[in-house]
Design a protein around this motif. Structure first.
Motif, mmCIF file in Angstrom:
data_model
loop_
_atom_site.group_PDB
_atom_site.id
_atom_site.type_symbol
_atom_site.label_atom_id
_atom_site.label_comp_id
_atom_site.label_asym_id
_atom_site.label_seq_id
_atom_site.Cartn_x
_atom_site.Cartn_y
_atom_site.Cartn_z
ATOM 1 N N GLU A 189 0.815 -1.210 0.000
ATOM 2 C CA GLU A 189 0.000 0.000 0.000
ATOM 3 C C GLU A 189 0.852 1.264 0.000
ATOM 4 N N ALA A 190 1.960 1.245 0.732
ATOM 5 C CA ALA A 190 2.862 2.401 0.709
ATOM 6 C C ALA A 190 3.448 2.583 -0.682
ATOM 7 N N ALA A 191 3.774 1.471 -1.341
ATOM 8 C CA ALA A 191 4.343 1.545 -2.688
ATOM 9 C C ALA A 191 3.326 2.099 -3.682
ATOM 10 N N LEU A 192 2.096 1.620 -3.612
ATOM 11 C CA LEU A 192 1.066 2.095 -4.533
ATOM 12 C C LEU A 192 0.720 3.558 -4.268
ATOM 13 N N THR A 193 0.713 3.956 -3.005
ATOM 14 C CA THR A 193 0.460 5.356 -2.670
ATOM 15 C C THR A 193 1.559 6.250 -3.220
#
Length: 374
Positions: free
Chosen positions: A326-330
């Motif tokens: 999720e941090a990567a996609l954000t």
């Protein structure tokens, strides 16, 4: 990260660049492509790959050396004509390779050849997507098979099946219809047309209509006759070719011959766009790239370049954020949204410029400003 099931829907340039960059970082992914094979259909004409985005993606993919081998020498040449076929700008390819031209099919083949066998699953038409919790999604295919993803990427273009998971936005008609024309072996069979187009790209636009054309690596000319008309204009009564020629009354016969020299079926293609600056709230486990995220008119020349850069940046973000999807996609979306919005606004502005009465001079000014800005 290596154990995650990363599914990329769409085997175009953006999806393949993502798969390649992930592979460079030791991360496996599967590309689901509806075409039955790599050669199931032609891949379109020439692309100019820019040094500030498309080539950046190729560096990230470790493919610049291979890319150099498929560049079309002389393809950066450009001509701007008025409707009387008077040449206003005639620039030779200076060899600077800031925006070298390549055949889209050759570029796609290069990306395909850089991936491990089995990465692309051909004939995989997605017919349904179901969220199963925790960012996971189940894909259903036309043959009844299914696949589950931990990370789902929509790289499936204008009419994306993945986009509805994130947004209700749908492409809308931009007011322009292209008519595709191919003139093979142009120097021998269509010498007058070849002389008009020149060595690279041709622009002859104005007053709601015009021509765009480029010389391809096989010696053919790919021509787009463009009209600012209603979305259903091509379906109107009467012979389509005759109606198209009528639209160019008062234009040079040398330009009109780009239509009349062609005896094959005319293929109308409406230009559709997504709202400039489209965003969505973060949805666990899914994102978009390329036209699925920021479909724009071709008048920015950025579609393929941005798709590849999106793929490369998403691949790098997933590699850097191992363990926190999720941090990567954000992080990816935070950078992608303004990038796509800026290009979309430029494309909208250019579309208006290209079909004004003073389009030739406006186009010259626009190219000068564009070159200065990059």
């Amino acid at each position: 990260m290596e154990q995650l099931q990363i599914g990329i829907v769409g085997g175009g340039l953006g999806g393949l660049t993502l798969a390649r960059v992930l592979h460079v970082h030791g991360i496996a992914a599967t590309v689901y492509e509806l075409d039955a094979s790599a050669t199931a259909r032609t891949q379109g004409g020439m692309l100019d790959i820019h040094d500030y985005n498309g080539q950046v993606a190729l560096h990230a993919a470790g493919l610049m050396d291979r890319f150099q081998a498929i560049i079309h020498p002389g393809g950066e040449a450009m001509r701007i004509l008025d409707r009387h076929a008077e040449v206003l700008v005639d620039e030779a390819d200076d060899g600077g390779r800031g925006r070298p031209e390549v055949d889209r099919g050759h570029l796609r083949r290069m990306l395909l050849d850089s991936l491990p066998a089995g990465t692309v699953r051909w004939g995989s038409k997605v017919t349904g997507i179901t969220a199963t919790g925790g960012g996971r999604h189940e894909l259903t295919f036309a043959d009844g098979s299914t696949a589950t993803t931990d990370v789902l990427v929509g790289a499936d273009g204008a009419w994306s099946r993945v986009r509805p998971l994130l947004s209700d936005a749908r492409p809308a008609y931009a007011g322009i219809t292209f008519f595709d024309i191919d003139l093979p072996d142009a120097d021998t069979r269509y010498p007058d047309a070849a002389a008009v187009v020149g060595a690279g790209m041709l622009f002859a636009l104005g007053s709601g209509k015009g021509f765009l054309a480029h010389r391809e690596t096989d010696g053919s000319l790919h021509v787009y006759a463009a009209l600012k008309v209603a979305e259903d204009w091509a379906a109107g009564p009467g012979d389509l070719r005759a109606r198209l020629v009528e639209q160019f009354a008062g234009w040079s016969p040398r330009l009109v011959s780009l239509i009349t020299s062609f005896d094959g079926p005319l293929a109308p293609r409406t230009i559709n766009v997504l709202p400039a600056g489209l965003r969505w709230d973060r949805v666990p486990g899914v994102t978009l790239l390329g036209d699925a995220a920021h479909l724009m008119s071709p008048f920015a020349g950025e579609g393929a370049n941005l798709a590849m850069l999106d793929g490369a940046e998403l691949g790098k973000a997933l590699a850097a954020g191992r363990g926190d999807v999720e941090a990567a996609l954000t992080a990816y979306e935070t950078a992608m949204f303004p990038r796509g919005a800026e290009a979309s606004r430029e494309a909208n502005a250019n579309l208006e410029i290209c079909f004004r009465d003073d389009a030739p001079q406006s186009l010259i000014d626009r190219f000068a400003a564009y070159a200065a800005g990059h």
